[in-house]
Scaffold this active site. Structure first.
Site, PDB file in Angstrom:
ATOM      1  N   TYR A  76       0.811  -1.210   0.000  1.00 34.72           N
ATOM      2  CA  TYR A  76       0.000   0.000   0.000  1.00 34.72           C
ATOM      3  C   TYR A  76       0.852   1.271   0.000  1.00 34.72           C
ATOM      4  O   TYR A  76       0.382   2.347  -0.295  1.00 34.72           O
ATOM      5  CB  TYR A  76      -0.917   0.032   1.228  1.00 34.72           C
ATOM      6  CG  TYR A  76      -1.943  -1.061   1.247  1.00 34.72           C
ATOM      7  CD1 TYR A  76      -2.871  -1.190   0.214  1.00 34.72           C
ATOM      8  CD2 TYR A  76      -2.001  -1.964   2.295  1.00 34.72           C
ATOM      9  CE1 TYR A  76      -3.825  -2.196   0.239  1.00 34.72           C
ATOM     10  CE2 TYR A  76      -2.955  -2.970   2.314  1.00 34.72           C
ATOM     11  CZ  TYR A  76      -3.859  -3.075   1.288  1.00 34.72           C
ATOM     12  OH  TYR A  76      -4.794  -4.076   1.311  1.00 34.72           O
TER      13      TYR A  76
ATOM     14  N   HIS B  26      15.086  -7.518   5.407  1.00 33.32           N
ATOM     15  CA  HIS B  26      13.806  -7.533   6.112  1.00 33.32           C
ATOM     16  C   HIS B  26      13.590  -8.822   6.917  1.00 33.32           C
ATOM     17  O   HIS B  26      13.091  -8.797   8.038  1.00 33.32           O
ATOM     18  CB  HIS B  26      12.665  -7.348   5.111  1.00 33.32           C
ATOM     19  CG  HIS B  26      11.427  -6.782   5.709  1.00 33.32           C
ATOM     20  ND1 HIS B  26      10.550  -5.973   5.028  1.00 33.32           N
ATOM     21  CD2 HIS B  26      10.902  -6.899   6.956  1.00 33.32           C
ATOM     22  CE1 HIS B  26       9.545  -5.634   5.815  1.00 33.32           C
ATOM     23  NE2 HIS B  26       9.733  -6.185   6.986  1.00 33.32           N
TER      24      HIS B  26
END
Length: 296
Positions: A39, A97
């Site tokens: 998003y 990550h």
């Protein structure tokens, strides 16, 4: 790196834009981003600089290498894609990550023929990190580090790297205090950043009586108390919110007295460790090892 930063994980497009703008105007200078946030279209940090009058040099921007780009030959291309999204010439900190590699793919979540996530077990995070080390000399990032690494994985990385990780960003809150991990990292020069430092929205940890009582006595919010506890432990904290009033309130730093800090430390010893973030079941791989607990 500012000890108090702003997290933007899983914010929707219209929300993240307004939230980051509010955060910078409120005084935040540490902005945490991630390539995988489907998003989050960050093609606005340059605009934020102009809108708020904050020079790039005053912002500390973190972003992350996603799992589908762990193959060493893809690492440079991955950070360049993030820099293009951010419209920046460099980031201050680039993190791996997760210590898990997916198969190289245009998809962030590549699937096998059976519909499960395509994990690539042939790629070692040691090799991925070695490729990240080259990014500093190239000027793509000023520092590198990792995220979601256990004590054992940090230890192995330290024994097999040329540039020690500057940061290990992990889930940290009183229900998952990870004291041993913090101590190990700090003893080895690795700074720890806490994501989900408040637990979660309406998290039970913010409703714990010890937290609520301290907040009332200090005329502060439970969130402010938890952030103060995290920073008192020597960690940086990156709370996420899309509500303007909470973003501003979270930036109002308080300091805990010894008694209050110790009371929250005692709370951490009375609860069974619980994770909010554990994609192990969805990815078909045990990320954290046998100590992984259920979500809140």
């Amino acid at each position: 790196m500012p000890a108090l930063g702003f997290g933007s994980w899983q914010s929707k497009p219209n929300e993240v834009y307004d939230a980051v703008l509010t955060a910078i105007k409120a005084g935040y200078r540490h902005i945490d981003t991630a390539y995988v946030c489907k998003y989050n279209k960050y093609k606005n940090l340059v605009y934020f600089n102009r809108e708020c009058g904050v020079p790039r040099a005053e912002l500390f921007v973190t972003t992350k290498l996603w799992n589908n780009n762990h193959r060493p030959d893809l690492v440079q291309k991955a950070i360049e894609a993030s820099l293009e999204n951010l419209q920046l010439n460099y980031v201050d900190l680039y993190l791996m990550h997760w210590p898990i590699a997916f198969q190289a793919s245009e998809s962030n979540f590549p699937k096998n023929s059976d519909g499960n996530i395509a994990v690539d077990h042939s790629i070692d995070y040691i090799d991925t990190y070695a490729a990240m080390e080259k990014l500093i000399q190239l000027g793509k990032t000023r520092a590198i580090g990792v995220s979601n690494f256990t004590l054992e994985k940090v230890d192995r990385l330290l024994k097999n790297c040329k540039i020690p990780p500057a940061v290990n960003q992990v889930e940290l809150h009183p229900y998952l205090a990870q004291s041993d991990l913090i101590k190990f990292c700090q003893n080895n020069g690795v700074h720890v950043t806490a994501y989900s430092p408040l637990g979660s929205t309406d998290s039970p940890v913010m409703q714990e009586s010890v937290v609520v009582d301290i907040a009332k006595r200090r005329n502060a919010s439970p969130a402010q108390v938890l952030l103060a506890w995290g920073m008192r432990r020597g960690c940086s904290v990156i709370p996420k919110s899309v509500t303007a009033s909470r973003i501003i309130s979270n930036f109002q730093v308080i300091e805990l007295e010894d008694g209050d800090f110790n009371a929250i430390e005692e709370l951490t010893k009375t609860v069974e460790p619980k994770r909010l973030v554990d994609p192990s079941p969805f990815w078909g791989v045990d990320i954290y090892g046998p100590t992984t607990k259920s979500k809140l």
